[in-house]
Scaffold this motif. Structure first.
Motif, short mmCIF file in Angstrom:
data_model
loop_
_atom_site.label_atom_id
_atom_site.label_comp_id
_atom_site.label_asym_id
_atom_site.label_seq_id
_atom_site.Cartn_x
_atom_site.Cartn_y
_atom_site.Cartn_z
N LEU A 2 4.32 20.95 9.98
CA LEU A 2 3.51 20.89 8.97
C LEU A 2 4.14 20.64 7.67
CD1 LEU A 2 -0.06 22.63 9.31
CD2 LEU A 2 0.55 20.90 8.90
N GLY A 38 0.69 17.14 10.86
CA GLY A 38 -1.06 17.42 11.03
C GLY A 38 -1.24 16.89 12.46
N SER A 41 -3.87 22.15 9.30
CA SER A 41 -4.03 23.06 7.63
C SER A 41 -4.67 23.29 7.59
CB SER A 41 -3.02 21.92 6.82
OG SER A 41 -3.51 20.96 6.51
N ALA A 49 -5.97 27.04 7.67
CA ALA A 49 -6.33 27.80 6.56
C ALA A 49 -7.62 28.23 6.70
CB ALA A 49 -6.56 26.46 5.33
N CYS A 66 -1.33 27.58 1.37
CA CYS A 66 0.06 26.51 1.08
C CYS A 66 1.32 26.87 1.97
CB CYS A 66 0.67 27.21 -0.20
SG CYS A 66 2.03 26.17 -0.97
N ASP A 67 2.03 25.89 2.52
CA ASP A 67 3.30 25.63 3.17
C ASP A 67 2.64 26.41 4.56
OD1 ASP A 67 4.56 24.24 1.14
OD2 ASP A 67 5.69 26.39 0.76
N ILE A 68 1.33 26.21 4.94
CA ILE A 68 1.28 26.58 6.05
C ILE A 68 2.34 26.15 6.70
CG2 ILE A 68 -0.38 27.03 7.81
CD1 ILE A 68 -2.44 25.83 5.42
N THR A 69 2.59 27.35 8.47
CA THR A 69 3.22 27.83 9.07
C THR A 69 4.74 27.78 8.95
OG1 THR A 69 3.60 25.53 9.86
CG2 THR A 69 1.87 26.13 10.76
N GLU A 122 5.54 30.54 3.25
CA GLU A 122 4.31 30.06 3.97
C GLU A 122 3.19 31.21 2.56
OE1 GLU A 122 1.40 29.39 7.80
OE2 GLU A 122 1.85 32.26 6.72
#
Length: 238
Positions: A15, A96, A126, A130, A202-205, A209
């Motif tokens: 991601l 993803g 994501s 989320a 937001c900014d997952i991983t 983050e």
């Protein structure tokens, strides 16, 4: 299932720009080691990703079909010819999981129509990550994709999602073009009920983050800048 066709592997990607094997299982690396033919959104970024996963992979051995908004429907019909000849192929998303909010779904549909075995590989989504971290209803939810650009239509879409959430106890997810993130915060703060819960993931991983669930009333007083940062927005009204 036809035994003489190659498999179509649905290969997840990162991601963000973190090391691939921090967020992807070793099975992804093993498949990339054996597959030379790919369907991708962007050849340049796909080559870079494959090299990151397996630096020993010969770039000259790789073949790509490009699937994006410029690809004509009649072109897609030939994209799985390699599978039909008995060789495996990989379907890569830009970020993803392929087929989830991603044009790769058309390729997967075509594979089923041609009795080609589809093999999904484990990787980050994501949308799912989320939802997992939102604290909202994970038994019933809907992903709404992008919401309208027009201001009045956007607010109407937000109110509709809020209403459905309340009536069905159904979590509502959507995304926005990253450079409009801050604007959508203003919009849901003015359009939704003060006690409606909103999660922004937001900014997952990634190291940056940011995941937070608060009421609309609380978001009104939050000081957060999400400009140009990929985000998922989630709404639930109890």
């Amino acid at each position: 299932m036809q035994s003489n066709t190659g498999k179509l592997y649905l290969i997840p990607t990162r991601l963000g720009d973190n090391p691939p094997l921090e967020v992807l299982p070793i099975s992804v690396k093993k498949i990339i080691e054996t597959v030379d033919d790919y369907i991708v959104e962007n050849e340049k970024t796909a080559r870079r990703f494959i090299k990151k996963v397996n630096s020993r992979k010969q770039q000259s051995s790789l073949n790509f079909e490009v699937l994006n908004k410029y690809t004509q429907p009649e072109e897609i019909e030939s994209f799985l010819n390699t599978c039909k000849m008995g060789k495996p192929m990989g379907l890569l998303s830009e970020a993803g999981c392929p087929g989830i909010a991603d044009p790769g779904a058309d390729i997967v549909k075509l594979a089923h129509e041609n009795n080609i075995q589809v093999v999904p590989l484990v990787g980050p989504s994501s949308i799912v990550l989320a939802l997992m971290s939102s604290g909202m209803n994970g038994q019933s939810f809907a992903f709404n994709g992008y919401i309208p650009i027009d201001k009045s239509e956007r607010k109407a879409a937000l109110k509709k999602m809020e209403r459905i959430s309340f009536e069905k106890n159904q979590t509502q997810l959507f995304i926005e073009t990253p450079y409009r993130n801050n604007k959508i915060i203003e919009d849901f703060c003015s359009a939704l009920h003060p006690e409606t819960r909103v999660c922004i993931a937001c900014d997952i991983t990634l190291p940056s983050e940011f995941i937070k669930t608060m009421t609309v009333k609380e978001w009104k007083h939050a000081n957060v800048d999400l400009h140009k940062r990929p985000a998922i927005f989630i709404i639930h009204k109890d």
